[in-house]
Design a protein around this motif. Structure first.
Motif, PDB file in Angstrom:
ATOM      1  N   THR A 213      14.788  31.940 -37.868  1.00  0.00           N
ATOM      2  CA  THR A 213      14.016  30.911 -37.856  1.00  0.00           C
ATOM      3  C   THR A 213      13.698  30.306 -38.711  1.00  0.00           C
ATOM      4  O   THR A 213      13.387  29.170 -39.001  1.00  0.00           O
ATOM      5  CB  THR A 213      12.682  31.539 -37.198  1.00  0.00           C
ATOM      6  N   VAL A 214      13.796  30.988 -40.094  1.00  0.00           N
ATOM      7  CA  VAL A 214      13.298  30.470 -41.387  1.00  0.00           C
ATOM      8  C   VAL A 214      14.487  29.730 -41.995  1.00  0.00           C
ATOM      9  O   VAL A 214      14.095  28.460 -42.502  1.00  0.00           O
ATOM     10  CB  VAL A 214      12.990  31.774 -42.357  1.00  0.00           C
ATOM     11  N   LEU A 215      15.612  30.052 -41.883  1.00  0.00           N
ATOM     12  CA  LEU A 215      16.748  29.292 -42.312  1.00  0.00           C
ATOM     13  C   LEU A 215      16.617  27.704 -41.682  1.00  0.00           C
ATOM     14  O   LEU A 215      16.767  26.917 -42.417  1.00  0.00           O
ATOM     15  CB  LEU A 215      18.000  29.899 -42.366  1.00  0.00           C
ATOM     16  N   PRO A 216      16.738  27.640 -40.487  1.00  0.00           N
ATOM     17  CA  PRO A 216      16.694  26.226 -39.910  1.00  0.00           C
ATOM     18  C   PRO A 216      15.482  25.555 -40.338  1.00  0.00           C
ATOM     19  O   PRO A 216      15.651  24.513 -40.394  1.00  0.00           O
ATOM     20  CB  PRO A 216      16.675  26.686 -38.199  1.00  0.00           C
ATOM     21  N   LEU A 217      14.258  26.343 -40.301  1.00  0.00           N
ATOM     22  CA  LEU A 217      13.074  25.454 -40.928  1.00  0.00           C
ATOM     23  C   LEU A 217      13.136  25.039 -42.156  1.00  0.00           C
ATOM     24  O   LEU A 217      12.841  23.969 -42.517  1.00  0.00           O
ATOM     25  CB  LEU A 217      12.045  26.330 -40.849  1.00  0.00           C
ATOM     26  N   LEU A 218      13.886  25.707 -43.091  1.00  0.00           N
ATOM     27  CA  LEU A 218      14.250  25.397 -44.474  1.00  0.00           C
ATOM     28  C   LEU A 218      15.086  24.094 -44.561  1.00  0.00           C
ATOM     29  O   LEU A 218      14.884  23.283 -45.214  1.00  0.00           O
ATOM     30  CB  LEU A 218      14.764  26.596 -45.318  1.00  0.00           C
ATOM     31  N   TYR A 219      16.121  24.047 -43.478  1.00  0.00           N
ATOM     32  CA  TYR A 219      16.879  22.926 -43.452  1.00  0.00           C
ATOM     33  C   TYR A 219      16.186  21.612 -42.999  1.00  0.00           C
ATOM     34  O   TYR A 219      16.359  20.807 -43.522  1.00  0.00           O
ATOM     35  CB  TYR A 219      18.202  23.216 -42.486  1.00  0.00           C
ATOM     36  N   VAL A 220      15.441  21.837 -41.844  1.00  0.00           N
ATOM     37  CA  VAL A 220      14.609  20.517 -41.294  1.00  0.00           C
ATOM     38  C   VAL A 220      13.711  20.146 -42.455  1.00  0.00           C
ATOM     39  O   VAL A 220      13.456  19.056 -42.561  1.00  0.00           O
ATOM     40  CB  VAL A 220      13.954  20.801 -40.146  1.00  0.00           C
ATOM     41  N   GLY A 221      13.037  21.085 -43.180  1.00  0.00           N
ATOM     42  CA  GLY A 221      12.165  20.703 -44.207  1.00  0.00           C
ATOM     43  C   GLY A 221      12.645  20.224 -45.346  1.00  0.00           C
ATOM     44  O   GLY A 221      11.916  19.215 -45.804  1.00  0.00           O
ATOM     45  N   VAL A 222      13.781  20.768 -46.146  1.00  0.00           N
ATOM     46  CA  VAL A 222      14.263  20.350 -47.334  1.00  0.00           C
ATOM     47  C   VAL A 222      15.054  19.248 -47.074  1.00  0.00           C
ATOM     48  O   VAL A 222      15.114  18.187 -47.714  1.00  0.00           O
ATOM     49  CB  VAL A 222      14.785  21.603 -48.071  1.00  0.00           C
ATOM     50  N   VAL A 223      16.165  19.426 -46.337  1.00  0.00           N
ATOM     51  CA  VAL A 223      17.318  18.446 -46.200  1.00  0.00           C
ATOM     52  C   VAL A 223      17.182  17.291 -45.123  1.00  0.00           C
ATOM     53  O   VAL A 223      17.164  16.097 -45.476  1.00  0.00           O
ATOM     54  CB  VAL A 223      18.670  19.251 -45.608  1.00  0.00           C
ATOM     55  N   SER A 224      16.486  17.712 -43.918  1.00  0.00           N
ATOM     56  CA  SER A 224      16.410  16.768 -42.750  1.00  0.00           C
ATOM     57  C   SER A 224      14.973  15.915 -43.002  1.00  0.00           C
ATOM     58  O   SER A 224      15.040  14.950 -42.560  1.00  0.00           O
ATOM     59  CB  SER A 224      16.406  17.555 -41.335  1.00  0.00           C
ATOM     60  N   SER A 225      14.002  16.422 -43.904  1.00  0.00           N
ATOM     61  CA  SER A 225      12.912  15.718 -43.998  1.00  0.00           C
ATOM     62  C   SER A 225      13.073  15.135 -45.416  1.00  0.00           C
ATOM     63  O   SER A 225      12.872  13.895 -45.555  1.00  0.00           O
ATOM     64  CB  SER A 225      11.769  16.703 -43.956  1.00  0.00           C
ATOM     65  N   ALA A 226      12.874  16.051 -46.663  1.00  0.00           N
ATOM     66  CA  ALA A 226      12.415  15.539 -48.095  1.00  0.00           C
ATOM     67  C   ALA A 226      13.730  14.508 -48.466  1.00  0.00           C
ATOM     68  O   ALA A 226      13.563  13.566 -48.689  1.00  0.00           O
ATOM     69  CB  ALA A 226      12.488  16.913 -48.918  1.00  0.00           C
ATOM     70  N   LEU A 227      14.871  15.035 -48.000  1.00  0.00           N
ATOM     71  CA  LEU A 227      16.284  14.384 -48.584  1.00  0.00           C
ATOM     72  C   LEU A 227      16.445  13.163 -47.646  1.00  0.00           C
ATOM     73  O   LEU A 227      16.727  11.893 -48.091  1.00  0.00           O
ATOM     74  CB  LEU A 227      17.379  15.104 -48.569  1.00  0.00           C
ATOM     75  N   ALA A 228      16.470  13.377 -46.164  1.00  0.00           N
ATOM     76  CA  ALA A 228      16.895  12.184 -45.406  1.00  0.00           C
ATOM     77  C   ALA A 228      15.850  11.240 -45.359  1.00  0.00           C
ATOM     78  O   ALA A 228      16.054   9.966 -45.242  1.00  0.00           O
ATOM     79  CB  ALA A 228      17.074  12.849 -43.968  1.00  0.00           C
ATOM     80  N   PHE A 229      14.491  11.573 -45.234  1.00  0.00           N
ATOM     81  CA  PHE A 229      13.656  10.606 -45.523  1.00  0.00           C
ATOM     82  C   PHE A 229      13.546   9.711 -46.681  1.00  0.00           C
ATOM     83  O   PHE A 229      13.266   8.416 -46.367  1.00  0.00           O
ATOM     84  CB  PHE A 229      12.042  11.105 -45.093  1.00  0.00           C
ATOM     85  N   PHE A 230      13.870  10.275 -47.476  1.00  0.00           N
ATOM     86  CA  PHE A 230      14.007   9.414 -48.916  1.00  0.00           C
ATOM     87  C   PHE A 230      15.030   8.451 -48.917  1.00  0.00           C
ATOM     88  O   PHE A 230      15.041   7.501 -48.960  1.00  0.00           O
ATOM     89  CB  PHE A 230      14.221  10.462 -50.024  1.00  0.00           C
ATOM     90  N   ALA A 231      16.217   9.108 -48.340  1.00  0.00           N
ATOM     91  CA  ALA A 231      17.300   8.212 -48.321  1.00  0.00           C
ATOM     92  C   ALA A 231      17.364   6.925 -47.142  1.00  0.00           C
ATOM     93  O   ALA A 231      17.402   5.910 -47.194  1.00  0.00           O
ATOM     94  CB  ALA A 231      18.513   8.964 -47.752  1.00  0.00           C
ATOM     95  N   TRP A 232      16.566   7.452 -46.116  1.00  0.00           N
ATOM     96  CA  TRP A 232      16.325   6.155 -44.858  1.00  0.00           C
ATOM     97  C   TRP A 232      15.393   5.194 -45.517  1.00  0.00           C
ATOM     98  O   TRP A 232      15.513   3.915 -45.399  1.00  0.00           O
ATOM     99  CB  TRP A 232      15.729   6.932 -43.723  1.00  0.00           C
ATOM    100  N   ASN A 233      14.016   5.640 -45.967  1.00  0.00           N
ATOM    101  CA  ASN A 233      13.317   4.615 -46.637  1.00  0.00           C
ATOM    102  C   ASN A 233      13.844   3.787 -47.867  1.00  0.00           C
ATOM    103  O   ASN A 233      13.625   2.693 -47.833  1.00  0.00           O
ATOM    104  CB  ASN A 233      12.023   5.553 -47.292  1.00  0.00           C
ATOM    105  N   LYS A 234      14.861   4.532 -48.544  1.00  0.00           N
ATOM    106  CA  LYS A 234      15.470   3.601 -49.601  1.00  0.00           C
ATOM    107  C   LYS A 234      16.376   2.674 -48.864  1.00  0.00           C
ATOM    108  O   LYS A 234      16.591   1.232 -49.462  1.00  0.00           O
ATOM    109  CB  LYS A 234      16.421   4.373 -50.438  1.00  0.00           C
ATOM    110  N   ALA A 235      17.125   3.130 -47.827  1.00  0.00           N
ATOM    111  CA  ALA A 235      17.990   2.021 -46.995  1.00  0.00           C
ATOM    112  C   ALA A 235      17.088   1.016 -46.364  1.00  0.00           C
ATOM    113  O   ALA A 235      17.615  -0.182 -46.419  1.00  0.00           O
ATOM    114  CB  ALA A 235      18.650   2.929 -45.939  1.00  0.00           C
ATOM    115  N   VAL A 236      16.168   1.212 -45.816  1.00  0.00           N
ATOM    116  CA  VAL A 236      15.310   0.246 -45.204  1.00  0.00           C
ATOM    117  C   VAL A 236      14.688  -0.733 -46.290  1.00  0.00           C
ATOM    118  O   VAL A 236      14.951  -2.072 -46.014  1.00  0.00           O
ATOM    119  CB  VAL A 236      14.215   0.864 -44.443  1.00  0.00           C
ATOM    120  N   ALA A 237      14.228  -0.300 -47.547  1.00  0.00           N
ATOM    121  CA  ALA A 237      13.909  -1.093 -48.532  1.00  0.00           C
ATOM    122  C   ALA A 237      15.056  -2.247 -48.959  1.00  0.00           C
ATOM    123  O   ALA A 237      15.018  -3.326 -49.393  1.00  0.00           O
ATOM    124  CB  ALA A 237      13.419  -0.235 -49.760  1.00  0.00           C
TER     125      ALA A 237
END
Length: 290
Positions: A213-237
């Motif tokens: 449970t912890v490792l998947p949550l770390l993935y979605v929190g750090v990689v799929s949220s922090a990293l991916a949302f930063f990349a997507w926001n940059k792409a849209v901009a």
């Protein structure tokens, strides 16, 4: 940054976010019987907030007056893209295969294009053709035996929320720092989820802390949220929601391949042929108009 370089960076950021987000659909499905959907979403954003804080907290504090001035916009973006979107995806993951979730989410690029067109952006023949070609590939993929359940009905609502979030990103008020904006929306989204989190803990109880449970949550929190949302926001901009949305059509392809590799969900030759059609549409539509 020149137009050519901006386009390359924007497309790369959109592709990175799309591939990373594909893993979050697999994670939502993988945690369906261990972590309640609301708690999954809440801890995802708490982890993402902690990951972004070293880079965005101080900047957000410096711009606090600007954020307060645009608080309505910030709350709407946080509500759609943070609090609601991923909660709906997690709800769908209770009963819906990851590949099916990815396919339904392919409605998002069409909605992004509609929102952009309503905002006055001209799509052009090449981009429209690529959009339709990729859409046809996804339609054939869905019609080729996708496993639908009642839970999949959460996904159209999720697609609308994500498309609205992406369209709003292009209208981010001038002067708001990107990292500070990310931190603030994560914070606002987590706060908006607090009442639902309290109800979930009361009714469903917590979940067991373990590697599964912890490792998947770390993935979605750090990689799929922090990293991916930063990349997507940059792409849209850099390239706009419509052009980034065409790249987003790769998501059902990535989700299907990941769900096959990780969860053992079936992927056959018809699906692979549809993947090729989607890829062709992405290459055509995401390229330059010239």
């Amino acid at each position: 940054m020149g137009p050519g370089r901006a386009a390359v960076v924007g497309l790369a950021c959109a592709a990175l976010a799309t591939v990373v987000w594909s893993g979050s659909f697999v994670t939502s499905r993988g945690l369906h019987d261990t972590v309640p959907p609301v708690q999954h979403a809440f801890w995802r954003w708490v982890i993402a907030l902690l990951a972004v804080a070293p880079f965005g907290a101080r900047r957000a504090w410096r711009q606090r007056h600007l954020f307060w001035r645009h608080r309505g916009y910030v709350l709407l973006v946080s509500f759609l893209g943070v609090a609601v979107y991923n909660t709906l995806v997690n709800e769908a993951g209770l009963t819906t295969p990851a590949a099916t979730m990815g396919m339904v989410m392919a409605a998002s690029p069409v909605l992004m294009a509609v929102f952009d067109r309503l905002g006055g952006e001209r799509l052009g023949l090449r981009r429209t053709t690529g959009l339709l070609l990729a859409c046809a590939g996804v339609a054939l993929l869905v019609g080729g035996g996708a496993d639908f359940s009642a839970g999949a009905l959460w996904m159209p609502a999720a697609a609308c929320c994500f498309a609205g979030y992406s369209a709003l990103l292009r209208r981010r008020p001038a002067g708001l720092d990107g990292t500070a904006f990310l931190f603030t929306t994560f914070l606002a989204g987590a706060v908006l989820l607090l009442p639902a989190q309290a109800v979930s803990l009361t009714v469903q109880g917590g979940f067991r802390l373990a590697a599964g449970t912890v490792l998947p949550l770390l993935y979605v929190g750090v990689v799929s949220s922090a990293l991916a949302f930063f990349a997507w926001n940059k792409a849209v901009a850099l390239i706009g929601a419509t052009r980034a949305g065409i790249v987003y059509y790769l998501q059902p392809v990535c989700v299907a391949l990941l769900s096959w590799a990780v969860l053992g969900e079936h992927t056959g030759w018809p699906q692979l042929l549809c993947f090729a059609l989607v890829l062709a549409g992405v290459v055509l539509g995401a390229g330059s108009r010239r």
